[in-house]
Scaffold this motif. Structure first.
Motif, PDB file in Angstrom:
ATOM      1  N   ALA A 106       0.826  -1.206   0.000  1.00  0.00           N
ATOM      2  CA  ALA A 106       0.000   0.000   0.000  1.00  0.00           C
ATOM      3  C   ALA A 106       0.862   1.258   0.000  1.00  0.00           C
ATOM      4  N   VAL A 107       1.951   1.244   0.767  1.00  0.00           N
ATOM      5  CA  VAL A 107       2.871   2.392   0.811  1.00  0.00           C
ATOM      6  C   VAL A 107       3.513   2.614  -0.558  1.00  0.00           C
ATOM      7  N   CYS A 108       3.972   1.508  -1.163  1.00  0.00           N
ATOM      8  CA  CYS A 108       4.618   1.610  -2.478  1.00  0.00           C
ATOM      9  C   CYS A 108       3.647   2.123  -3.543  1.00  0.00           C
ATOM     10  N   ASP A 109       2.421   1.589  -3.538  1.00  0.00           N
ATOM     11  CA  ASP A 109       1.423   2.019  -4.525  1.00  0.00           C
ATOM     12  C   ASP A 109       1.084   3.498  -4.343  1.00  0.00           C
ATOM     13  N   TYR A 110       0.913   3.905  -3.090  1.00  0.00           N
ATOM     14  CA  TYR A 110       0.533   5.292  -2.838  1.00  0.00           C
ATOM     15  C   TYR A 110       1.620   6.246  -3.313  1.00  0.00           C
ATOM     16  N   TYR A 111       2.855   5.987  -2.916  1.00  0.00           N
ATOM     17  CA  TYR A 111       3.920   6.926  -3.260  1.00  0.00           C
ATOM     18  C   TYR A 111       4.327   6.832  -4.735  1.00  0.00           C
ATOM     19  N   ALA A 112       4.090   5.673  -5.373  1.00  0.00           N
ATOM     20  CA  ALA A 112       4.352   5.562  -6.813  1.00  0.00           C
ATOM     21  C   ALA A 112       3.400   6.478  -7.585  1.00  0.00           C
ATOM     22  N   ILE A 113       2.119   6.430  -7.193  1.00  0.00           N
ATOM     23  CA  ILE A 113       1.124   7.291  -7.844  1.00  0.00           C
ATOM     24  C   ILE A 113       1.384   8.752  -7.501  1.00  0.00           C
ATOM     25  N   PHE A 114       1.717   8.972  -6.193  1.00  0.00           N
ATOM     26  CA  PHE A 114       1.999  10.339  -5.753  1.00  0.00           C
ATOM     27  C   PHE A 114       3.161  10.951  -6.536  1.00  0.00           C
ATOM     28  N   LEU A 115       4.247  10.173  -6.716  1.00  0.00           N
ATOM     29  CA  LEU A 115       5.419  10.670  -7.452  1.00  0.00           C
ATOM     30  C   LEU A 115       5.112  10.856  -8.933  1.00  0.00           C
ATOM     31  N   GLN A 116       4.313   9.951  -9.472  1.00  0.00           N
ATOM     32  CA  GLN A 116       3.923  10.069 -10.881  1.00  0.00           C
ATOM     33  C   GLN A 116       3.167  11.379 -11.111  1.00  0.00           C
ATOM     34  N   LYS A 117       2.183  11.625 -10.244  1.00  0.00           N
ATOM     35  CA  LYS A 117       1.386  12.843 -10.379  1.00  0.00           C
ATOM     36  C   LYS A 117       2.251  14.086 -10.170  1.00  0.00           C
ATOM     37  N   TYR A 118       3.095  14.023  -9.128  1.00  0.00           N
ATOM     38  CA  TYR A 118       3.954  15.169  -8.808  1.00  0.00           C
ATOM     39  C   TYR A 118       4.912  15.467  -9.952  1.00  0.00           C
ATOM     40  N   THR A 119       5.486  14.410 -10.544  1.00  0.00           N
ATOM     41  CA  THR A 119       6.456  14.592 -11.633  1.00  0.00           C
ATOM     42  C   THR A 119       5.804  15.204 -12.859  1.00  0.00           C
ATOM     43  N   ILE A 120       4.638  14.658 -13.218  1.00  0.00           N
ATOM     44  CA  ILE A 120       3.939  15.169 -14.401  1.00  0.00           C
ATOM     45  C   ILE A 120       3.574  16.636 -14.211  1.00  0.00           C
ATOM     46  N   GLU A 121       2.992  16.949 -13.045  1.00  0.00           N
ATOM     47  CA  GLU A 121       2.571  18.326 -12.808  1.00  0.00           C
ATOM     48  C   GLU A 121       3.760  19.275 -12.747  1.00  0.00           C
TER      49      GLU A 121
END
Length: 717
Positions: free
Chosen positions: A424-439
């Motif tokens: 759950a931690v890995c999934d959350y921060y993977a999505i979080f980093l993906q969104k943060y990087t794109i933005e």
């Protein structure tokens, strides 16, 4: 410990019940089950030495004393009746031989022995003599006959056995030494209610014999099993009597009784002792009762004021986070199509911008921080629980193979939870980093070109997730409000012949569950809470509609910032209930004034955690039957727990049947201290002056010797 000095183990006379025959195993088990630690085998006109020896030897291993005895048919001055003779176990063989000499070849049915001859025959061994007494006791001797027989018995170790255990206390209080036993006729129904209980444990026949003789050394040893504490008090300072302003009273952690005439100052002594005890122990360790009770006292007893601590009994989370989700909700902005159009147009017109890959990137994931936190909390709790279990001495409860298997499964459980949490931690921060990087990269592209990039997402996912969180929070809250309820039961006492009375306190979250619910006076009233609950249901129903913002605004207005958790919905309602004796049916009950006095008295003694109990004339308004059947047994039980019990009373059942270790007798201007075991009351200011305990207690507890004798016919003793 209980003592049975009239016990049959075999059928001897033709009129005896065959159910008196008992085997060794049943004999010991029955005594153990009924906590009988001393028993005298007293069969009719016979003594079976072989049976006695086997019972005696086997019982010793169970710490049960078995004494040899016999029940003879006796003739004395024209009266015939039954008398028990109980011997020192050390003289069992000689006792058996003497019985054989007395009986000769006669059948147990034909034995009738002269009392004086039996006493002469037993003169060389220790003997306790117990005669059946009064007309109501089968084969009993008259009072005059018993008095004459007692003069013949060496050392005056002579007791009488009345018809019931109640009579024993009455007779003992008036200097008539008495005892009672089971006289068992059927071992499958052992009459344990007829077996008296010793105030202190007796370790030998010799000790018991000396106690009966009121040997001062034995009595002192007996009393010293409960520590004596001297309390100095000044209850009569306002009376300006210098010889009686300070009194030192030796009390014990047992029953201590204050008695005497009206207006002599018993209550003042009691209150002075209580005041001193409160300073020593604290108010929370003291329980008290005054006989002059009022209905208001009972109302205060059954009233349960609101307390936030009741919420913990519901065993649920308070839900602060859920309420925060609703109160802090804001609608996220959706991305317009115009921004997509501008982003695409900029991409087509600028080649460098086109080559920058992030300008086309889109974000499709959904962040779920709540699930990650929930799994983290579960992992922490389970790990702590497993660590606690592993620290226990499991070898005491499980075989090694079972222990190893348990540890294996616990480790598997912990590993599984840990894996889920890590994922759950890995999934959350993977999505979080993906969104943060794109933005972030799109912002960089925009700053370099001055053109808007294509938006990463439409914002619909964020909008949906926001609405979903509000829905889940409102659903959880409304579900807990509708389903959470707890009923607690506080016992007050029993009403003889009716049933058990208790206070039932219901804990609610739902304001519409019942009428008359008591809420926190600093919070919202019931009517306002009903509005808030209606608003929360509306929020749940409109979570995915355009009316959500309006529903949340209405809730915020109605709650007035006073509802931030489920604790603010909690209310309680208390009611007096009774569980009927015969039907076990429970219903509302309105106790009478007399019953309320009974229940208040009982409640003052019901809490074992108290250290000291003060009772001022508890017999007032409750009746002697209630005192005798309910209160006296309770006082004896508390005495076993080494509680300090101080009672001012005019009731003989309390002052005598509890066998108080300290008796305080009060005359105007004088205080005497002693006890029934030494039969003496000594003046506190002059040890050379004393009174007889028996005569004094008879005068103030029984109304004098004449009144007692007048009542004996009614008592049947």
């Amino acid at each position: 410990m209980k003592i049975d000095l009239h016990c049959h183990t075999k059928r001897c006379k033709s009129g005896d019940s065959p159910k008196r025959n008992v085997d060794l195993t049943s004999f010991i088990k029955t005594l153990e089950d009924n906590d009988v630690k001393i028993v005298a085998i007293t069969n009719h006109n016979c003594f079976d030495l072989e049976q006695y020896n086997s019972f005696h030897t086997a019982s010793e291993k169970k710490e049960i004393q078995v004494w040899p005895g016999v029940e003879f048919d006796i003739s004395f001055e024209g009266e015939n009746g039954h008398i028990l003779f109980i011997s020192n176990p050390k003289h069992a063989l000689k006792f058996s031989n003497l019985i054989n000499e007395l009986i000769g070849n006669k059948s147990p049915d034909d034995v009738l022995l002269d009392f004086k001859k039996v006493i002469t025959k037993f003169s060389d061994i220790d003997i306790i003599t117990i005669a059946h007494f009064a007309l109501q006791k089968s084969h009993g001797f008259s009072e005059n006959a018993c008095k004459e027989m007692s003069k013949i018995v060496p050392d005056n170790v002579f007791l009488v056995e009345p018809s019931n255990i109640r009579s024993v206390g009455i007779m003992y209080a008036n200097d008539i030494d008495s005892f009672i036993g089971s006289d068992v006729t059927d071992w499958s129904h052992y009459p344990f209610m007829n077996v008296p209980e010793l105030k202190m444990p007796i370790n030998s026949y010799e000790s018991f014999l000396l106690l009966l003789k009121k040997d001062s050394r034995v009595i002192k040893t007996f009393l010293n099993q409960k520590e004596e504490i001297n309390y100095s008090i000044q209850p009569f300072l306002d009376e300006n009597k210098p010889d009686d302003t300070e009194i030192t009273l030796p009390l014990r952690h047992d029953v201590n009784v204050i008695f005497g005439g009206k207006g002599t100052g018993k209550t003042k002594i009691l209150r002075a002792l209580k005041k001193k005890m409160v300073l020593d122990l604290g108010e929370s360790k003291i329980s008290s009762y005054e006989g002059q009770t009022k209905d208001e006292d009972y109302k205060n007893l059954i009233k349960r004021p609101f307390s936030s601590s009741y919420f913990d009994l519901l065993n649920i989370e308070a839900g602060e986070a859920e309420f925060k989700v609703i109160k802090e909700w804001t609608s996220p902005s959706l991305v317009t199509t115009n921004k997509f159009y501008k982003g695409i147009e900029a991409q087509q017109n600028i080649s460098n911008f086109t080559r920058f890959g992030f300008t086309k990137a889109a974000f499709h994931g959904a962040l779920d921080e709540d699930e990650m936190k929930m799994l983290g909390k579960s992992y922490k709790n389970i790990k702590q629980s497993i660590d606690t279990i592993k620290k226990e001495k499991l070898d005491l409860f499980l075989r090694q193979t079972d222990k190893d298997q348990l540890i294996c499964y616990l480790d598997k459980l912990l590993l599984s939870v840990q894996t889920k949490y890590r994922e759950a931690v890995c999934d959350y921060y993977a999505i979080f980093l993906q969104k943060y990087t794109i933005e972030t990269m799109k912002v960089i592209a925009q700053s370099k070109t001055g053109k808007d990039p294509i938006p990463a997402s439409t914002g619909l996912v964020d909008f949906y997730m926001n609405c979903l969180k509000v829905y889940q929070a409102s659903e959880w809250i409304t579900d807990k409000i509708s389903t959470s309820r707890k009923t607690i039961r506080d016992e007050i006492g029993k009403i003889p012949g009716k049933g058990s009375v208790f206070v039932q306190t219901d804990i609610y979250l739902d304001p519409s569950a019942d009428k008359g619910i008591n809420y926190d006076p600093t919070k919202l009233k019931s009517s306002n809470l009903k509005k808030c609950l209606k608003d929360l249901i509306q929020i749940k129903n409109s979570a995915f509609t355009c009316n959500l913002a309006e529903s949340i605004e209405t809730f915020s207005s109605d709650s007035d910032d006073k509802v931030i958790s489920l604790k603010d919905f909690m209310g309680i309602k208390s009611d007096e209930k009774i569980e009927w004796e015969n039907s076990s049916k429970i219903e509302h009950y309105d106790s009478s004034s007399g019953e309320r006095s009974m229940l208040l008295l009982n409640y003052s003694l019901i809490d074992d955690s108290k250290e000291a109990y003060f009772l001022d004339e508890p017999e007032i308004s409750v009746g002697h039957k209630y005192i005798n059947e309910v209160i006296v047994p309770r006082l004896k039980y508390l005495a076993k727990l080494n509680k300090l019990i101080i009672i001012s009373t005019h009731d003989a059942n309390i002052a005598v049947r509890t066998f108080p270790l300290t008796s305080i007798y009060r005359e105007y201007g004088k205080t005497y201290v002693g006890n029934l075991f030494i039969d003496k009351l000594t003046l506190t200011t002059d040890e050379t002056l004393s009174l007889n305990w028996t005569k004094t207690s008879m005068a103030y507890l029984e109304g004098g010797e004449f009144a007692f004798k007048e009542r004996k016919q009614s008592y049947g003793v």
